[in-house]
Write an enzyme that holds these catalytic residues in place. Structure first.
Site, PDB file in Angstrom:
ATOM      1  N   ASP A 201       0.858  -1.179   0.000  1.00  0.00           N
ATOM      2  CA  ASP A 201       0.000   0.000   0.000  1.00  0.00           C
ATOM      3  C   ASP A 201       0.898   1.234   0.000  1.00  0.00           C
ATOM      4  OD1 ASP A 201      -2.346   1.795   0.504  1.00  0.00           O
ATOM      5  OD2 ASP A 201      -3.307  -0.134   0.919  1.00  0.00           O
ATOM      6  N   HIS A 275      -2.891   3.142  -4.670  1.00  0.00           N
ATOM      7  CA  HIS A 275      -2.260   2.730  -3.397  1.00  0.00           C
ATOM      8  C   HIS A 275      -0.799   2.328  -3.604  1.00  0.00           C
ATOM      9  CE1 HIS A 275      -5.733   2.857  -0.658  1.00  0.00           C
ATOM     10  NE2 HIS A 275      -6.456   2.518  -1.712  1.00  0.00           N
ATOM     11  N   GLU A 342      -9.953   2.609  -4.978  1.00  0.00           N
ATOM     12  CA  GLU A 342      -9.602   3.994  -4.655  1.00  0.00           C
ATOM     13  C   GLU A 342      -8.447   4.534  -5.501  1.00  0.00           C
ATOM     14  OE1 GLU A 342     -10.980   4.039   0.025  1.00  0.00           O
ATOM     15  OE2 GLU A 342      -8.907   3.523  -0.439  1.00  0.00           O
TER      16      GLU A 342
END
Length: 630
Positions: A201, A275, A342
């Site tokens: 991440d 990410h 995301e």
């Protein structure tokens, strides 16, 4: 005659078969499908060897785990090669049509115990159920030399879903190999069979990749910070990056072997194309414009710093091909998770390479560009014999042909995917996000939003009108932005993880009151095993709102029906002699603090809640409600 009838009636109550309900004397989680409590007990005598038989094809791994579980008991096992010479037997038998290899039967008699199943998983889960029949103190180190009694019982059990998982985020905070294995052991005790390992991440890359050593040399480390997430000061120029860590390939192999003995599949996640701050810091050439200068420490960056791989850059796909090749070779799991969530696409819309890619591939927008990336990832994984799993954002722009969708933004993504004929793993945040508050925020470590134990237990993975064959199951997700230690990871996972285990294992039909009863027993078991957990389910639920009269009112709720709630506004700590709550209350003039506590059976069970009245007024601004006749 009447005495005979009374005896017969009581005997029937003891030995009757119970469907969909756990007898009060049995406190197993998740709830078994069928339980028949019989007369008497089996006794393990201290110092008297217990002969044990286990099918040779599974004996090494199963007995290794069993001996570990019994290590504090004082019970000594003596393996035998013939079943008829054994007191405790684990027997493999042919599967019946349609039966899961994780199904099992357990027979505890006065003189012997037998577990039967058609696969290793079933024998393992039969063993776990057997262990839950022991008293809680059975798990405690340094025991005195006890005999142990367990009730005679027949249990027949099978899972509802094949996918029953927990995810642990090790990027935001690194957890050691030993802690990861402890987490796997804990989830396996509750018949969960997937460990989703979130390995990469923005805050750290945790997996050794031989072809790209800077991923761990650089990407696994950041400046040390504490404090609330997203409010932290950025890593400064010249500041040492000393916080973090990573797993070598040998570490991973050790974790996988440990998990396999516990019937747990380890599914890795390499979160792309978003990410990816840790990736871009390690290999800046994978950015659209300018890679960040340092691995994110928990400061705000979304939309400011690049954190998405450049999809227009051919080197991105060369990188991903090699990374996924090494991951596929290392992990035997048939599934590999590639994230897809995301992903900030703002830099893609300005990147000449990404725009050129869109033009050459006939893509209309950046959502289709992400879909293009995901579909290429799927082809790479298919060439390695693996299936792609992604968060529900992979639906945007067009779903990859054989992708499995993990639906986290509610159930809608999973419903959409299932209707298109894709397999789905349901993990909606309102039921399954274990990083959320589980009780009154003023008494909990800081996080965001709410997911109570009752919310997790209310989860139903199969939406109405959806073919259940497309729903593989579900899982809980522990994101670790606000979880800096393993003890806190346990606190956030249990008992909500127990609720999810029952949702995913047990057949439909819930009994919240009985589940809470069993949870109280498992709190004691966790104490004996030094496992941390939350007791927030016993706390009052404080809900301020603005009434139709303009006043601030306060409702005091509860998750457990038989709790009594006492409160004060006068600065004293409440007890059973204080005001008892029965209906919404208002804040007295000049009161500065509300204090609340719960009692059960005349004894305090919840934490003392102490909330400033100003905080209550602020909360009430967002909620309006009619009170009584107002």
């Amino acid at each position: 005659m009447k005495r005979y009838l009374l005896f017969f009636t009581l005997w029937i109550c003891v030995v009757c078969t119970v469907y969909g309900e756990v007898p009060v004397s049995i406190s197993i989680i998740p709830r078994p499908e069928q339980v028949e409590v019989q007369e008497g007990y089996f006794t393990f005598r201290h110092g008297r060897p217990v002969s044990i038989y286990c099918d040779a094809t599974v004996s090494k791994d199963l007995l290794e785990v069993l001996y570990e579980k019994f290590k504090y008991s004082g019970i000594v096992f003596q393996p035998v090669s013939e079943k008829n010479k054994a007191v405790l037997s684990f027997v493999l038998e042919p599967a019946t049509s349609g039966e899961s290899s994780e199904a099992y039967s357990l027979q505890v008699g006065k003189k012997d115990i037998e577990v039967r199943a058609s696969g290793y998983g079933g024998l393992f889960y039969g063993m776990q159920t057997l262990l839950q029949l022991f008293p809680a103190s059975f798990r405690k180190p340094a025991l005195s030399q006890n005999d142990w009694q367990i009730p005679c019982v027949y249990i027949k059990d099978a899972p509802r879903f094949s996918w029953r998982g927990l995810m642990l985020d090790v990027s935001r905070h690194f957890f050691t190999k030993e802690e990861v294995m402890k987490y796997i052991d804990e989830l396996s005790e509750y018949k969960m069979n997937v460990f989703h390992w979130h390995l990469t991440d923005d805050q750290g890359w945790r997996l050794e990749i031989s072809s790209f050593p800077r991923l761990t040399e650089v990407g696994a480390w950041r400046a040390k910070r504490v404090g609330d997430w997203w409010t932290r000061e950025r890593q400064q120029s010249g500041e040492a990056a000393t916080y973090g860590g990573f797993y070598t390939k040998e570490d991973v192999r050790e974790v996988i072997a440990y998990a396999q003995k516990r019937n747990v599949t380890v599914m890795p996640e390499i979160d792309v194309p978003g990410h990816s701050v840790a990736t871009l810091v390690s290999y800046p050439g994978l950015a659209c414009f300018k890679a960040p200068d340092a691995v994110n420490v928990g400061n705000k960056f979304y939309g400011e710093d690049e954190n998405s791989l450049c999809v227009g850059n051919d080197s991105t796909f060369i990188f991903m091909e090699q990374v996924l090749s090494e991951v596929a070779e290392l992990f035997p799991s048939p599934y590999i998770h590639i994230g897809g969530d995301e992903c900030f696409k703002g830099f893609w819309s300005r990147c000449p390479k990404c725009q050129a890619r869109m033009k050459s591939e006939g893509l209309s927008n950046v959502q289709e560009l992400q879909s293009y990336f995901i579909k290429r990832m799927e082809k790479i994984l298919q060439s390695k014999g693996k299936h792609l799993v992604g968060w529900d954002e992979i639906i945007e722009g067009g779903l990859a042909p054989d992708a499995t969708v993990m639906s986290w933004r509610g159930m809608s993504g999973g419903i959409h995917a299932a209707k298109e004929g894709h397999h789905v793993i349901m993990t909606p945040n309102e039921h399954c996000y274990l990083d959320l508050y589980q009780g009154e925020p003023t008494r909990e470590p800081n996080t965001y939003s709410m997911c109570r134990l009752s919310d997790s237990y209310a989860f139903e993975p199969v939406p109405e009108g959806i073919d259940s064959s497309y729903i593989l199951g579900g899982q809980g997700n522990l994101w670790a932005e606000s979880v800096p230690t393993f003890r806190h990871a346990e606190y956030m996972t249990w008992p909500r993880g127990w609720a999810l285990s029952e949702v995913l294992w047990s057949q439909k039909g819930k009994d919240w009151d009985d589940f809470v009863r069993r949870v109280s027993v498992h709190f004691t078991r966790a104490d004996s095993a030094d496992i941390n957990y939350s007791r927030s389910v016993y706390n009052a639920i404080v809900t301020p709102f603005t009434g139709s009269d303009g006043q601030v009112w306060i409702e005091l709720g509860k998750e457990i029906e038989d709790l009594d709630i006492y409160y004060t506004f006068d600065g004293t700590n409440p007890d059973a002699h204080s005001s008892v709550y029965s209906a919404p209350i208002t804040i007295p003039l000049n009161a500065t603090r509300l204090r609340v506590i719960t009692y059960q059976s005349g004894k305090p069970v919840g934490q003392l809640l102490s909330i400033e009245t100003e905080e209550l007024r602020n909360r009430a601004k967002n909620t309006k409600r009619v009170v009584g006749n107002l």
